[in-house]
Design a protein around this motif. Structure first.
Motif, PDB file in Angstrom:
ATOM      1  N   CYS A   1      45.552 -42.859 -82.377  1.00 52.12           N
ATOM      2  CA  CYS A   1      46.486 -41.951 -82.721  1.00 52.12           C
ATOM      3  C   CYS A   1      47.497 -42.654 -83.950  1.00 52.12           C
ATOM      4  O   CYS A   1      48.169 -43.535 -83.719  1.00 52.12           O
TER       5      CYS A   1
ATOM      6  N   CYS B   1      51.674 -37.592 -76.268  1.00 52.25           N
ATOM      7  CA  CYS B   1      52.194 -38.648 -77.514  1.00 52.25           C
ATOM      8  C   CYS B   1      53.438 -38.692 -77.530  1.00 52.25           C
ATOM      9  O   CYS B   1      54.468 -37.740 -77.696  1.00 52.25           O
TER      10      CYS B   1
ATOM     11  N   CYS C   1      51.896 -42.088 -83.332  1.00 55.22           N
ATOM     12  CA  CYS C   1      52.642 -43.249 -82.495  1.00 55.22           C
ATOM     13  C   CYS C   1      52.118 -44.463 -82.874  1.00 55.22           C
ATOM     14  O   CYS C   1      53.187 -45.866 -82.347  1.00 55.22           O
TER      15      CYS C   1
ATOM     16  N   HIS D   1      46.053 -37.408 -74.683  1.00 53.46           N
ATOM     17  CA  HIS D   1      47.029 -38.122 -75.362  1.00 53.46           C
ATOM     18  C   HIS D   1      47.860 -37.320 -76.404  1.00 53.46           C
ATOM     19  O   HIS D   1      49.034 -37.558 -76.374  1.00 53.46           O
TER      20      HIS D   1
HETATM   21 ZN   LIG Z   1      50.209 -41.011 -80.062  1.00 59.04          ZN
END
Ligand SMILES: [Zn+2]
Length: 230
Positions: A52, A69, A55, A65
């Protein structure tokens, strides 16, 4: 019992916006929205990993997710609650006074139901059913026998579904596009820098070459001069 995603498909729709919306609903239902996990699995756009970007937690950007997130502007629970309030405002803006009182009769129960564990999604509350777009009406139908009231409850459910999309998925896509652009620029800069370095290397080689030729000329010149003195 299970009535998923049927509401907006009833009419024949063909604008680009509707096609996009339908595509979102289907991909979302199948958990195949283009998150980095999906793109990486399909080897799309030379993506280097499935993490990701938002984040930076070194977690794979799975469908799950993406919804939780920590870069999201709010938690699922908060968005669900705020959506019900927003739905009420929406009804007010459209002068649907009777519908507001129906909603007020049921809003607390709607939240209670959404916070219950899901019967179909393991270890998830029923908010996740909305996220997927799977309307399980068993509990909702027990709230009332009146068709009009059931309709408002379903409309509220759809409203929350859209709010999740607008407040999580859409900003996520905008943010990823922004980050990808920065990375793209960085990659371009890197390429430009490498090219510059290569050019500089070429310049140095050329200078050396010119240097040695010039040296040669000097030697010849000196040699020439020397011969003349004899
Ligand atoms: Zn994330």
């Amino acid at each position: 019992m299970c009535d998923s995603n049927r509401t907006t498909f009833s009419k024949r729709q063909c604008s680009i916006e509707d096609t996009r919306e339908r595509s979102y609903r289907i991909k979302n239902l199948l958990k195949e929205l283009p998150t980095y996990e999906i793109l990486f699995k399909r080897d799309v756009n030379c993506i280097e990993d499935n993490l990701c970007m938002r984040c930076g937690k070194k977690e794979s950007e799975t469908w799950d997710h993406m919804w939780i997130c920590e870069d999201n502007e709010a938690t699922l629970d908060k968005i669900a609650r705020e959506s019900i309030r927003k739905f009420e405002e929406y009804l007010k803006d459209n002068d649907r006074i009777e519908d507001i009182s129906i909603l007020r009769d049921h809003n607390v129960n709607i939240i209670t139901i959404l916070e219950e564990p899901s019967n179909i999604l393991l270890r998830k509350c029923r908010i996740w059913e909305i996220l997927r777009g799977v309307f399980i009406n068993d509990r909702f139908n027990k709230l009332t026998n009146i068709k009009g009231e059931r309709y408002i409850i379903k409309e509220c459910w759809n409203f929350i579904y859209n709010e999740f999309k607008n407040r999580i998925w859409q900003p996520r896509c905008d943010e990823i596009a922004r980050l990808e652009q920065i990375i793209g620029i960085q990659k371009q800069d890197l390429k430009r820098k490498r090219k510059q370095e290569l050019n500089e290397e070429e310049d140095i080689t050329r200078d050396r070459l010119i240097g040695s030729i010039t040296d040669g000329i000097n030697i010849e010149y000196i040699w020439d001069l020397t011969t003349k003195t004899f």
